[in-house]
Design an enzyme around this catalytic site. Structure first.
Site, PDB file in Angstrom:
ATOM      1  N   LYS A  22       0.843  -1.207   0.000  1.00 37.31           N
ATOM      2  CA  LYS A  22       0.000   0.000   0.000  1.00 37.31           C
ATOM      3  C   LYS A  22       0.879   1.259   0.000  1.00 37.31           C
ATOM      4  CE  LYS A  22      -1.660   1.446   4.108  1.00 37.31           C
ATOM      5  NZ  LYS A  22      -1.321   2.824   4.498  1.00 37.31           N
ATOM      6  N   ASN A  23       1.918   1.255   0.834  1.00 43.15           N
ATOM      7  CA  ASN A  23       2.709   2.481   1.024  1.00 43.15           C
ATOM      8  C   ASN A  23       3.741   2.717  -0.069  1.00 43.15           C
ATOM      9  OD1 ASN A  23       1.153   2.857   3.232  1.00 43.15           O
ATOM     10  ND2 ASN A  23       2.729   2.349   4.743  1.00 43.15           N
ATOM     11  N   CYS A 116      -4.906   8.315  10.060  1.00 38.37           N
ATOM     12  CA  CYS A 116      -5.191   7.535  11.269  1.00 38.37           C
ATOM     13  C   CYS A 116      -5.085   8.432  12.504  1.00 38.37           C
ATOM     14  CB  CYS A 116      -4.133   6.437  11.419  1.00 38.37           C
ATOM     15  SG  CYS A 116      -4.561   4.963  10.557  1.00 38.37           S
ATOM     16  N   ARG A 121       0.307  13.994  13.072  1.00 39.49           N
ATOM     17  CA  ARG A 121       0.471  13.879  11.604  1.00 39.49           C
ATOM     18  C   ARG A 121       0.771  15.253  10.989  1.00 39.49           C
ATOM     19  NH1 ARG A 121      -1.464   8.837  10.082  1.00 39.49           N
ATOM     20  NH2 ARG A 121       0.256   8.846   8.615  1.00 39.49           N
ATOM     21  N   ASP A 305       4.808   0.454  12.217  1.00 38.19           N
ATOM     22  CA  ASP A 305       3.585  -0.157  11.674  1.00 38.19           C
ATOM     23  C   ASP A 305       3.411  -1.601  12.114  1.00 38.19           C
ATOM     24  OD1 ASP A 305       3.711   1.548   8.440  1.00 38.19           O
ATOM     25  OD2 ASP A 305       3.169   2.223  10.448  1.00 38.19           O
ATOM     26  N   ARG A 397      -8.470  -0.608   5.072  1.00 42.23           N
ATOM     27  CA  ARG A 397      -7.651   0.439   4.451  1.00 42.23           C
ATOM     28  C   ARG A 397      -6.274  -0.090   4.068  1.00 42.23           C
ATOM     29  NH1 ARG A 397      -6.668   5.343   7.860  1.00 42.23           N
ATOM     30  NH2 ARG A 397      -5.539   5.849   5.953  1.00 42.23           N
TER      31      ARG A 397
HETATM   32  C1  EPZ Z   1       4.272   6.851   6.329  1.00 37.43           C
HETATM   33  O1  EPZ Z   1       3.465   7.847   6.939  1.00 37.43           O
HETATM   34  C2  EPZ Z   1       3.379   5.622   6.226  1.00 37.43           C
HETATM   35  N1  EPZ Z   1       2.219   5.927   5.401  1.00 37.43           N
HETATM   36  C3  EPZ Z   1       2.929   5.205   7.634  1.00 37.43           C
HETATM   37  O2  EPZ Z   1       2.168   4.008   7.502  1.00 37.43           O
HETATM   38  C4  EPZ Z   1       4.169   4.900   8.471  1.00 37.43           C
HETATM   39  O3  EPZ Z   1       3.768   4.598   9.793  1.00 37.43           O
HETATM   40  C5  EPZ Z   1       5.090   6.135   8.487  1.00 37.43           C
HETATM   41  O4  EPZ Z   1       5.414   6.514   7.139  1.00 37.43           O
HETATM   42  C6  EPZ Z   1       6.375   5.871   9.234  1.00 37.43           C
HETATM   43  O5  EPZ Z   1       7.029   4.780   8.670  1.00 37.43           O
HETATM   44  C7  EPZ Z   1       2.366   5.937   4.050  1.00 37.43           C
HETATM   45  O6  EPZ Z   1       3.447   5.728   3.525  1.00 37.43           O
HETATM   46  C8  EPZ Z   1       1.132   6.211   3.255  1.00 37.43           C
HETATM   47  P1  EPZ Z   1       6.253  10.258   8.452  1.00 37.43           P
HETATM   48  P2  EPZ Z   1       3.990   9.384   6.998  1.00 37.43           P
HETATM   49  O7  EPZ Z   1       6.111  11.490   7.660  1.00 37.43           O
HETATM   50  O8  EPZ Z   1       4.676   9.728   5.732  1.00 37.43           O
HETATM   51  C9  EPZ Z   1       6.390  13.495  11.852  1.00 37.43           C
HETATM   52  C10 EPZ Z   1       0.333   2.583   7.860  1.00 37.43           C
HETATM   53  O9  EPZ Z   1      -0.064   2.032   8.899  1.00 37.43           O
HETATM   54  N2  EPZ Z   1       6.284  14.469  10.760  1.00 37.43           N
HETATM   55  O10 EPZ Z   1       7.500   9.458   8.341  1.00 37.43           O
HETATM   56  O11 EPZ Z   1       2.870  10.234   7.444  1.00 37.43           O
HETATM   57  C11 EPZ Z   1       5.043  12.831  12.080  1.00 37.43           C
HETATM   58  O12 EPZ Z   1       4.239  13.634  12.921  1.00 37.43           O
HETATM   59  C12 EPZ Z   1       0.773   4.034   7.903  1.00 37.43           C
HETATM   60  O13 EPZ Z   1       0.443   2.026   6.740  1.00 37.43           O
HETATM   61  C13 EPZ Z   1       6.456  15.821  11.025  1.00 37.43           C
HETATM   62  O14 EPZ Z   1       6.699  16.208  12.162  1.00 37.43           O
HETATM   63  O15 EPZ Z   1       5.055   9.276   8.172  1.00 37.43           O
HETATM   64  C14 EPZ Z   1       5.428  11.529  12.735  1.00 37.43           C
HETATM   65  O16 EPZ Z   1       5.606  11.726  14.121  1.00 37.43           O
HETATM   66  C15 EPZ Z   1       0.561   4.675   9.268  1.00 37.43           C
HETATM   67  N3  EPZ Z   1       6.330  16.716  10.013  1.00 37.43           N
HETATM   68  C16 EPZ Z   1       6.787  11.208  12.095  1.00 37.43           C
HETATM   69  O17 EPZ Z   1       7.241  12.427  11.503  1.00 37.43           O
HETATM   70  C17 EPZ Z   1       6.053  16.317   8.722  1.00 37.43           C
HETATM   71  O18 EPZ Z   1       5.959  17.199   7.824  1.00 37.43           O
HETATM   72  C18 EPZ Z   1       6.725  10.135  11.019  1.00 37.43           C
HETATM   73  O19 EPZ Z   1       5.939  10.624   9.986  1.00 37.43           O
HETATM   74  C19 EPZ Z   1       5.875  14.946   8.466  1.00 37.43           C
HETATM   75  C20 EPZ Z   1       6.003  14.043   9.499  1.00 37.43           C
END
Ligand code: EPZ
Length: 417
Positions: A22-23, A116, A121, A305, A397
Protein backbone atom coordinates in the site's frame (compact mmCIF):
# COMPACT_ATOMS: atom_id res chain seq x y z
CA UNK A 1 -20.80 -1.77 10.56
CA UNK A 2 -18.83 -4.86 9.49
CA UNK A 3 -17.14 -7.09 12.06
CA UNK A 4 -14.74 -10.05 12.13
CA UNK A 5 -15.71 -13.05 14.31
CA UNK A 6 -12.69 -15.18 15.21
CA UNK A 7 -12.61 -18.56 16.95
CA UNK A 8 -9.21 -18.70 18.67
CA UNK A 9 -6.88 -21.57 19.46
CA UNK A 10 -6.36 -23.08 15.99
CA UNK A 11 -2.72 -23.36 14.86
CA UNK A 12 -2.21 -21.87 11.37
CA UNK A 13 -1.15 -23.83 8.31
CA UNK A 14 -1.06 -23.10 4.60
CA UNK A 15 0.47 -20.78 2.03
CA UNK A 16 -0.34 -17.14 1.26
CA UNK A 17 0.95 -14.83 -1.49
CA UNK A 18 1.62 -11.37 -0.03
CA UNK A 19 -0.22 -8.40 -1.57
CA UNK A 20 1.51 -5.41 -3.17
CA UNK A 21 2.63 -2.64 -0.80
CA UNK A 22 0.00 0.00 0.00
CA UNK A 23 2.71 2.48 1.02
CA UNK A 24 4.54 2.02 -2.27
CA UNK A 25 1.45 2.01 -4.52
CA UNK A 26 0.04 5.25 -3.08
CA UNK A 27 3.02 7.55 -3.86
CA UNK A 28 3.57 5.75 -7.18
CA UNK A 29 -0.03 6.43 -8.27
CA UNK A 30 0.42 10.09 -7.29
CA UNK A 31 3.74 10.26 -9.20
CA UNK A 32 1.95 9.19 -12.40
CA UNK A 33 0.51 12.73 -12.46
CA UNK A 34 3.98 13.92 -13.48
CA UNK A 35 3.63 12.61 -17.07
CA UNK A 36 0.92 12.34 -19.72
CA UNK A 37 -0.02 8.91 -21.03
CA UNK A 38 -1.24 5.41 -20.20
CA UNK A 39 0.22 3.77 -17.07
CA UNK A 40 -0.24 0.18 -15.88
CA UNK A 41 0.58 -0.27 -12.19
CA UNK A 42 0.63 -3.98 -11.29
CA UNK A 43 0.14 -5.52 -7.83
CA UNK A 44 -1.72 -2.43 -6.62
CA UNK A 45 -3.77 -3.96 -3.78
CA UNK A 46 -7.56 -3.58 -3.69
CA UNK A 47 -7.80 -1.38 -0.59
CA UNK A 48 -9.92 1.56 0.52
CA UNK A 49 -6.92 3.92 0.45
CA UNK A 50 -6.03 2.89 -3.11
CA UNK A 51 -9.64 3.46 -4.21
CA UNK A 52 -9.60 6.93 -2.61
CA UNK A 53 -6.35 7.73 -4.46
CA UNK A 54 -8.00 6.61 -7.71
CA UNK A 55 -11.02 8.79 -6.93
CA UNK A 56 -8.72 11.78 -6.40
CA UNK A 57 -6.90 11.15 -9.71
CA UNK A 58 -10.26 10.86 -11.51
CA UNK A 59 -11.45 14.13 -9.92
CA UNK A 60 -8.29 15.79 -11.29
CA UNK A 61 -9.23 14.57 -14.79
CA UNK A 62 -7.49 11.21 -15.14
CA UNK A 63 -9.19 8.05 -16.41
CA UNK A 64 -8.57 5.07 -14.13
CA UNK A 65 -9.65 1.43 -13.89
CA UNK A 66 -8.53 -0.95 -11.13
CA UNK A 67 -9.02 -4.62 -12.01
CA UNK A 68 -7.22 -7.81 -10.95
CA UNK A 69 -4.56 -5.89 -9.05
CA UNK A 70 -3.70 -3.63 -12.00
CA UNK A 71 -4.47 0.10 -12.11
CA UNK A 72 -4.74 1.27 -15.72
CA UNK A 73 -4.38 5.04 -15.58
CA UNK A 74 -4.52 7.64 -18.37
CA UNK A 75 -3.19 10.95 -17.03
CA UNK A 76 -3.34 12.87 -20.31
CA UNK A 77 -6.47 14.85 -19.49
CA UNK A 78 -5.52 15.86 -15.94
CA UNK A 79 -6.10 19.62 -15.68
CA UNK A 80 -7.44 20.29 -12.15
CA UNK A 81 -4.92 21.33 -9.51
CA UNK A 82 -7.28 21.58 -6.51
CA UNK A 83 -7.63 18.26 -4.67
CA UNK A 84 -11.30 17.88 -3.57
CA UNK A 85 -11.68 18.56 0.19
CA UNK A 86 -13.85 15.55 0.92
CA UNK A 87 -11.23 13.24 -0.60
CA UNK A 88 -8.29 15.10 1.02
CA UNK A 89 -9.78 14.42 4.42
CA UNK A 90 -10.18 10.67 3.91
CA UNK A 91 -6.52 9.72 4.14
CA UNK A 92 -3.03 11.02 4.85
CA UNK A 93 -1.70 9.99 1.44
CA UNK A 94 -3.75 12.64 -0.35
CA UNK A 95 -0.83 14.93 0.49
CA UNK A 96 1.28 13.02 -2.08
CA UNK A 97 -0.54 14.97 -4.83
CA UNK A 98 1.17 18.21 -3.76
CA UNK A 99 4.60 17.55 -5.26
CA UNK A 100 3.48 16.10 -8.62
CA UNK A 101 0.76 18.72 -9.30
CA UNK A 102 3.14 21.56 -8.40
CA UNK A 103 5.87 20.09 -10.61
CA UNK A 104 3.62 19.51 -13.64
CA UNK A 105 1.29 22.54 -13.47
CA UNK A 106 3.15 25.09 -11.31
CA UNK A 107 0.25 25.25 -8.90
CA UNK A 108 -1.57 23.06 -6.35
CA UNK A 109 -4.25 23.64 -3.71
CA UNK A 110 -5.01 21.22 -0.90
CA UNK A 111 -6.74 21.29 2.47
CA UNK A 112 -5.12 19.70 5.51
CA UNK A 113 -5.03 15.86 5.03
CA UNK A 114 -6.77 13.31 7.21
CA UNK A 115 -5.30 10.01 8.38
CA UNK A 116 -5.19 7.53 11.27
CA UNK A 117 -5.75 8.82 14.79
CA UNK A 118 -2.19 7.77 15.70
CA UNK A 119 -0.74 11.17 16.31
CA UNK A 120 -0.61 14.79 15.15
CA UNK A 121 0.47 13.88 11.60
CA UNK A 122 2.16 17.25 10.96
CA UNK A 123 3.01 18.34 7.40
CA UNK A 124 5.54 21.11 8.13
CA UNK A 125 8.40 19.17 6.48
CA UNK A 126 6.34 18.76 3.29
CA UNK A 127 5.56 22.49 3.21
CA UNK A 128 9.09 23.65 4.01
CA UNK A 129 10.54 21.24 1.42
CA UNK A 130 8.38 22.60 -1.40
CA UNK A 131 9.06 26.19 -0.29
CA UNK A 132 12.81 25.47 -0.38
CA UNK A 133 12.41 24.49 -4.06
CA UNK A 134 11.11 28.03 -4.74
CA UNK A 135 7.33 27.53 -4.49
CA UNK A 136 5.35 30.41 -2.95
CA UNK A 137 2.94 29.19 -0.28
CA UNK A 138 -0.40 30.80 0.63
CA UNK A 139 -2.71 29.51 3.39
CA UNK A 140 -6.26 30.91 3.39
CA UNK A 141 -9.22 29.48 5.35
CA UNK A 142 -7.57 26.05 5.74
CA UNK A 143 -6.55 25.80 2.09
CA UNK A 144 -2.85 25.61 1.24
CA UNK A 145 -1.86 26.81 -2.24
CA UNK A 146 1.62 26.49 -3.72
CA UNK A 147 2.61 28.36 -6.91
CA UNK A 148 5.89 28.33 -8.84
CA UNK A 149 6.80 29.29 -12.41
CA UNK A 150 10.04 27.29 -12.16
CA UNK A 151 11.23 25.18 -9.23
CA UNK A 152 14.98 25.28 -8.58
CA UNK A 153 17.15 22.47 -7.21
CA UNK A 154 18.57 23.04 -3.74
CA UNK A 155 19.83 21.24 -0.62
CA UNK A 156 17.06 20.27 1.83
CA UNK A 157 17.77 18.93 5.34
CA UNK A 158 14.89 17.05 6.99
CA UNK A 159 14.85 17.52 10.78
CA UNK A 160 13.14 14.08 10.93
CA UNK A 161 13.47 11.37 8.22
CA UNK A 162 9.81 11.74 7.24
CA UNK A 163 8.71 9.11 4.68
CA UNK A 164 6.01 11.27 3.12
CA UNK A 165 8.05 14.45 3.05
CA UNK A 166 10.96 12.61 1.41
CA UNK A 167 8.60 11.26 -1.27
CA UNK A 168 6.81 14.57 -1.86
CA UNK A 169 10.10 16.45 -2.29
CA UNK A 170 11.44 13.74 -4.66
CA UNK A 171 8.35 14.11 -6.86
CA UNK A 172 8.36 17.93 -6.76
CA UNK A 173 12.05 18.07 -7.73
CA UNK A 174 11.97 15.93 -10.90
CA UNK A 175 11.46 18.97 -13.21
CA UNK A 176 13.37 21.51 -11.06
CA UNK A 177 16.29 23.38 -12.66
CA UNK A 178 19.48 21.78 -11.35
CA UNK A 179 20.07 19.19 -8.64
CA UNK A 180 18.14 18.74 -5.40
CA UNK A 181 19.80 16.93 -2.50
CA UNK A 182 17.63 15.63 0.36
CA UNK A 183 19.72 15.14 3.52
CA UNK A 184 18.50 12.99 6.43
CA UNK A 185 16.06 11.41 3.97
CA UNK A 186 13.87 8.49 5.05
CA UNK A 187 15.32 5.11 3.95
CA UNK A 188 12.17 2.95 3.70
CA UNK A 189 11.96 0.36 0.86
CA UNK A 190 8.86 2.15 -0.46
CA UNK A 191 11.07 5.17 -1.20
CA UNK A 192 13.43 2.97 -3.23
CA UNK A 193 10.38 1.68 -5.13
CA UNK A 194 9.28 5.27 -5.88
CA UNK A 195 12.82 6.13 -7.11
CA UNK A 196 12.77 3.06 -9.39
CA UNK A 197 9.34 4.01 -10.76
CA UNK A 198 10.36 7.64 -11.41
CA UNK A 199 13.64 6.58 -13.04
CA UNK A 200 11.69 4.17 -15.27
CA UNK A 201 9.68 7.24 -16.34
CA UNK A 202 12.95 9.01 -17.25
CA UNK A 203 13.81 10.82 -14.02
CA UNK A 204 17.39 10.96 -12.74
CA UNK A 205 17.31 10.07 -9.03
CA UNK A 206 19.92 8.26 -6.94
CA UNK A 207 20.50 7.41 -3.29
CA UNK A 208 17.03 6.19 -2.24
CA UNK A 209 17.51 3.73 0.63
CA UNK A 210 20.28 5.87 2.06
CA UNK A 211 19.98 9.12 4.04
CA UNK A 212 20.96 11.26 1.05
CA UNK A 213 18.91 11.34 -2.16
CA UNK A 214 19.88 13.39 -5.23
CA UNK A 215 17.45 14.39 -7.99
CA UNK A 216 18.78 15.93 -11.25
CA UNK A 217 15.93 17.89 -12.87
CA UNK A 218 14.84 16.72 -16.35
CA UNK A 219 12.52 18.34 -18.92
CA UNK A 220 10.02 15.52 -19.49
CA UNK A 221 8.89 12.10 -18.26
CA UNK A 222 6.93 9.31 -19.95
CA UNK A 223 4.16 6.92 -18.88
CA UNK A 224 5.32 3.38 -18.02
CA UNK A 225 4.15 0.02 -16.71
CA UNK A 226 5.45 -0.99 -13.30
CA UNK A 227 5.02 -3.65 -10.63
CA UNK A 228 4.84 -2.55 -6.97
CA UNK A 229 6.99 -4.29 -4.32
CA UNK A 230 5.38 -6.68 -1.79
CA UNK A 231 3.94 -5.21 1.41
CA UNK A 232 6.48 -5.74 4.22
CA UNK A 233 3.97 -4.76 6.93
CA UNK A 234 1.40 -7.30 5.72
CA UNK A 235 4.22 -9.88 5.59
CA UNK A 236 5.23 -9.05 9.17
CA UNK A 237 1.60 -9.17 10.31
CA UNK A 238 1.19 -12.75 9.05
CA UNK A 239 4.57 -13.75 10.46
CA UNK A 240 3.38 -12.59 13.89
CA UNK A 241 0.00 -14.28 13.35
CA UNK A 242 1.85 -17.60 13.11
CA UNK A 243 3.90 -16.72 16.21
CA UNK A 244 0.69 -15.95 18.14
CA UNK A 245 -1.58 -18.79 16.94
CA UNK A 246 1.39 -21.18 16.46
CA UNK A 247 1.54 -23.58 13.49
CA UNK A 248 3.55 -23.72 10.27
CA UNK A 249 2.93 -21.33 7.34
CA UNK A 250 4.58 -20.28 4.11
CA UNK A 251 4.45 -16.72 2.71
CA UNK A 252 5.34 -16.08 -0.95
CA UNK A 253 6.05 -12.83 -2.85
CA UNK A 254 8.08 -11.49 0.11
CA UNK A 255 11.37 -9.55 0.37
CA UNK A 256 12.94 -10.84 3.63
CA UNK A 257 15.58 -8.11 3.70
CA UNK A 258 12.77 -5.57 4.16
CA UNK A 259 12.02 -7.20 7.54
CA UNK A 260 15.46 -7.78 9.08
CA UNK A 261 14.61 -6.04 12.36
CA UNK A 262 11.39 -8.03 12.86
CA UNK A 263 12.88 -11.39 11.83
CA UNK A 264 15.73 -10.98 14.32
CA UNK A 265 13.36 -10.16 17.18
CA UNK A 266 10.84 -12.93 16.43
CA UNK A 267 13.61 -15.53 16.08
CA UNK A 268 15.05 -14.45 19.44
CA UNK A 269 11.61 -15.14 20.98
CA UNK A 270 11.83 -18.76 19.80
CA UNK A 271 9.98 -18.79 16.47
CA UNK A 272 11.63 -20.68 13.59
CA UNK A 273 11.90 -18.52 10.41
CA UNK A 274 13.48 -19.76 7.19
CA UNK A 275 13.85 -17.59 4.07
CA UNK A 276 14.58 -18.71 0.51
CA UNK A 277 14.42 -16.09 -2.31
CA UNK A 278 10.90 -14.58 -2.02
CA UNK A 279 9.59 -17.31 0.30
CA UNK A 280 9.38 -17.14 4.09
CA UNK A 281 8.59 -20.21 6.22
CA UNK A 282 7.43 -19.60 9.81
CA UNK A 283 7.08 -22.36 12.42
CA UNK A 284 5.97 -21.95 16.03
CA UNK A 285 5.05 -24.73 18.47
CA UNK A 286 5.15 -23.00 21.87
CA UNK A 287 4.49 -19.72 23.67
CA UNK A 288 7.19 -17.19 22.70
CA UNK A 289 9.83 -15.92 25.12
CA UNK A 290 9.67 -12.26 26.17
CA UNK A 291 12.19 -9.72 24.85
CA UNK A 292 13.91 -7.07 26.97
CA UNK A 293 13.22 -4.05 24.83
CA UNK A 294 11.94 -2.98 21.41
CA UNK A 295 12.26 0.63 20.27
CA UNK A 296 10.40 1.60 17.08
CA UNK A 297 12.37 3.79 14.70
CA UNK A 298 12.62 4.73 11.00
CA UNK A 299 13.86 2.03 8.60
CA UNK A 300 15.94 -0.11 9.02
CA UNK A 301 14.86 -0.01 12.69
CA UNK A 302 11.83 -1.83 14.10
CA UNK A 303 8.82 -0.52 12.11
CA UNK A 304 6.18 1.48 13.97
CA UNK A 305 3.58 -0.16 11.67
CA UNK A 306 4.30 -3.52 13.34
CA UNK A 307 4.37 -2.24 16.94
CA UNK A 308 0.76 -3.14 17.77
CA UNK A 309 1.02 -6.61 16.24
CA UNK A 310 4.29 -7.21 18.15
CA UNK A 311 2.62 -6.13 21.37
CA UNK A 312 -0.01 -8.87 20.95
CA UNK A 313 2.75 -11.43 20.33
CA UNK A 314 4.49 -10.35 23.57
CA UNK A 315 1.22 -10.13 25.54
CA UNK A 316 1.21 -13.95 25.65
CA UNK A 317 4.98 -14.44 25.97
CA UNK A 318 6.87 -16.00 28.87
CA UNK A 319 8.07 -12.99 30.87
CA UNK A 320 7.91 -9.20 30.68
CA UNK A 321 8.82 -7.14 27.61
CA UNK A 322 9.12 -3.39 26.95
CA UNK A 323 8.11 -1.53 23.78
CA UNK A 324 8.98 2.15 23.27
CA UNK A 325 7.11 3.94 20.46
CA UNK A 326 9.20 6.84 19.16
CA UNK A 327 7.60 7.63 15.76
CA UNK A 328 3.92 8.40 16.52
CA UNK A 329 2.86 9.76 19.88
CA UNK A 330 -0.68 8.32 19.76
CA UNK A 331 -0.03 4.75 18.71
CA UNK A 332 -1.06 2.78 21.83
CA UNK A 333 -4.84 2.84 21.32
CA UNK A 334 -4.88 -0.96 21.07
CA UNK A 335 -3.73 -1.32 24.70
CA UNK A 336 -7.16 -0.70 26.25
CA UNK A 337 -8.77 -3.15 23.85
CA UNK A 338 -6.13 -5.79 24.63
CA UNK A 339 -6.80 -5.28 28.36
CA UNK A 340 -10.40 -6.34 27.69
CA UNK A 341 -8.91 -9.64 26.46
CA UNK A 342 -6.91 -10.13 29.65
CA UNK A 343 -3.61 -8.62 28.57
CA UNK A 344 -1.43 -7.13 31.33
CA UNK A 345 0.10 -3.96 29.83
CA UNK A 346 1.11 -0.74 31.56
CA UNK A 347 1.83 2.38 29.49
CA UNK A 348 3.82 5.35 30.69
CA UNK A 349 5.31 8.20 28.60
CA UNK A 350 5.32 6.38 25.25
CA UNK A 351 6.59 3.11 26.71
CA UNK A 352 4.52 -0.08 27.17
CA UNK A 353 5.47 -2.64 29.84
CA UNK A 354 3.99 -5.98 28.79
CA UNK A 355 3.73 -8.83 31.31
CA UNK A 356 3.03 -12.00 29.32
CA UNK A 357 0.00 -14.13 30.27
CA UNK A 358 -0.66 -17.79 29.33
CA UNK A 359 -3.45 -16.95 26.90
CA UNK A 360 -5.74 -14.03 26.12
CA UNK A 361 -9.51 -14.47 26.32
CA UNK A 362 -11.93 -13.77 23.48
CA UNK A 363 -13.98 -10.54 23.79
CA UNK A 364 -15.78 -7.86 21.75
CA UNK A 365 -13.15 -5.24 20.84
CA UNK A 366 -12.97 -2.22 18.53
CA UNK A 367 -10.44 -1.38 15.83
CA UNK A 368 -9.35 2.24 16.43
CA UNK A 369 -6.92 2.49 13.49
CA UNK A 370 -5.45 0.32 10.75
CA UNK A 371 -2.60 -1.49 12.52
CA UNK A 372 -4.31 -1.59 15.94
CA UNK A 373 -7.24 -3.31 14.22
CA UNK A 374 -4.96 -5.90 12.60
CA UNK A 375 -3.35 -6.51 15.99
CA UNK A 376 -6.75 -7.25 17.57
CA UNK A 377 -7.45 -9.82 14.86
CA UNK A 378 -4.14 -11.50 15.70
CA UNK A 379 -5.09 -11.42 19.39
CA UNK A 380 -8.31 -13.26 18.52
CA UNK A 381 -6.37 -15.97 16.69
CA UNK A 382 -4.47 -16.90 19.83
CA UNK A 383 -7.20 -16.22 22.39
CA UNK A 384 -9.40 -18.74 24.19
CA UNK A 385 -12.94 -18.61 22.76
CA UNK A 386 -14.59 -16.10 20.42
CA UNK A 387 -13.39 -12.58 19.60
CA UNK A 388 -15.47 -10.04 17.68
CA UNK A 389 -13.51 -7.14 16.15
CA UNK A 390 -15.70 -4.14 15.30
CA UNK A 391 -15.08 -1.27 12.84
CA UNK A 392 -13.09 -3.47 10.44
CA UNK A 393 -13.31 -0.62 7.88
CA UNK A 394 -10.04 0.61 9.42
CA UNK A 395 -8.40 -2.75 8.62
CA UNK A 396 -9.71 -2.73 5.04
CA UNK A 397 -7.65 0.44 4.45
CA UNK A 398 -4.42 -1.57 4.53
CA UNK A 399 -5.18 -5.30 4.20
CA UNK A 400 -6.73 -6.78 1.05
CA UNK A 401 -9.48 -8.90 2.71
CA UNK A 402 -7.52 -9.86 5.84
CA UNK A 403 -10.29 -12.38 6.67
CA UNK A 404 -9.74 -14.17 3.35
CA UNK A 405 -5.94 -14.01 3.75
CA UNK A 406 -6.13 -15.65 7.21
CA UNK A 407 -8.65 -18.24 5.98
CA UNK A 408 -5.98 -19.31 3.46
CA UNK A 409 -3.77 -19.98 6.49
CA UNK A 410 -6.41 -22.08 8.24
CA UNK A 411 -7.83 -19.47 10.63
CA UNK A 412 -11.49 -19.55 11.71
CA UNK A 413 -12.45 -15.94 10.89
CA UNK A 414 -15.70 -14.71 9.35
CA UNK A 415 -16.66 -11.21 8.16
CA UNK A 416 -20.19 -10.25 9.21
CA UNK A 417 -22.25 -7.21 8.28
C1 EPZ B 1 4.27 6.85 6.33
O1 EPZ B 1 3.47 7.85 6.94
C2 EPZ B 1 3.38 5.62 6.23
N1 EPZ B 1 2.22 5.93 5.40
C3 EPZ B 1 2.93 5.20 7.63
O2 EPZ B 1 2.17 4.01 7.50
C4 EPZ B 1 4.17 4.90 8.47
O3 EPZ B 1 3.77 4.60 9.79
C5 EPZ B 1 5.09 6.14 8.49
O4 EPZ B 1 5.41 6.51 7.14
C6 EPZ B 1 6.38 5.87 9.23
O5 EPZ B 1 7.03 4.78 8.67
C7 EPZ B 1 2.37 5.94 4.05
O6 EPZ B 1 3.45 5.73 3.53
C8 EPZ B 1 1.13 6.21 3.26
P1 EPZ B 1 6.25 10.26 8.45
P2 EPZ B 1 3.99 9.38 7.00
O7 EPZ B 1 6.11 11.49 7.66
O8 EPZ B 1 4.68 9.73 5.73
C9 EPZ B 1 6.39 13.49 11.85
C10 EPZ B 1 0.33 2.58 7.86
O9 EPZ B 1 -0.06 2.03 8.90
N2 EPZ B 1 6.28 14.47 10.76
O10 EPZ B 1 7.50 9.46 8.34
O11 EPZ B 1 2.87 10.23 7.44
C11 EPZ B 1 5.04 12.83 12.08
O12 EPZ B 1 4.24 13.63 12.92
C12 EPZ B 1 0.77 4.03 7.90
O13 EPZ B 1 0.44 2.03 6.74
C13 EPZ B 1 6.46 15.82 11.03
O14 EPZ B 1 6.70 16.21 12.16
O15 EPZ B 1 5.05 9.28 8.17
C14 EPZ B 1 5.43 11.53 12.73
O16 EPZ B 1 5.61 11.73 14.12
C15 EPZ B 1 0.56 4.68 9.27
N3 EPZ B 1 6.33 16.72 10.01
C16 EPZ B 1 6.79 11.21 12.10
O17 EPZ B 1 7.24 12.43 11.50
C17 EPZ B 1 6.05 16.32 8.72
O18 EPZ B 1 5.96 17.20 7.82
C18 EPZ B 1 6.73 10.13 11.02
O19 EPZ B 1 5.94 10.62 9.99
C19 EPZ B 1 5.88 14.95 8.47
C20 EPZ B 1 6.00 14.04 9.50
Amino acid sequence: METFTIEGGRPLSGTLRIQGAKNAALPILAAAVLAEGQFHIYDAPHLKDIEVMIEILSALGAKAVHADGCVSLDTTSISVTHVPDDLMGQMRSSIFLMGPLLARFGEVTISRPGGCAIGERRIDLHLSGLSALGAKIEEVEGYITFRATQLRGTNIFLSFPSVGATENIMMAAVYAKGTTRICNAAREPEIVDLQNFLNAMGARIRGAGTDTIEIDGVSSLRAVSYRVIPDRIVTGTHMLAAGIAQGHIELTNTIPEHLTALIEVVRSCGVEIKTHHDIMEIKSTARPNAIDRIITSPFPGFPTDLQAQMMVFLAQARGTSVIKETVFEGRFKHVNELARMGASIYVDLGTAFIRGVDRLSGAAVEATDLRAGAALVLAGLGAEGTTVVEEVCHIDRGYERLDWQLQQLGANIVRKT
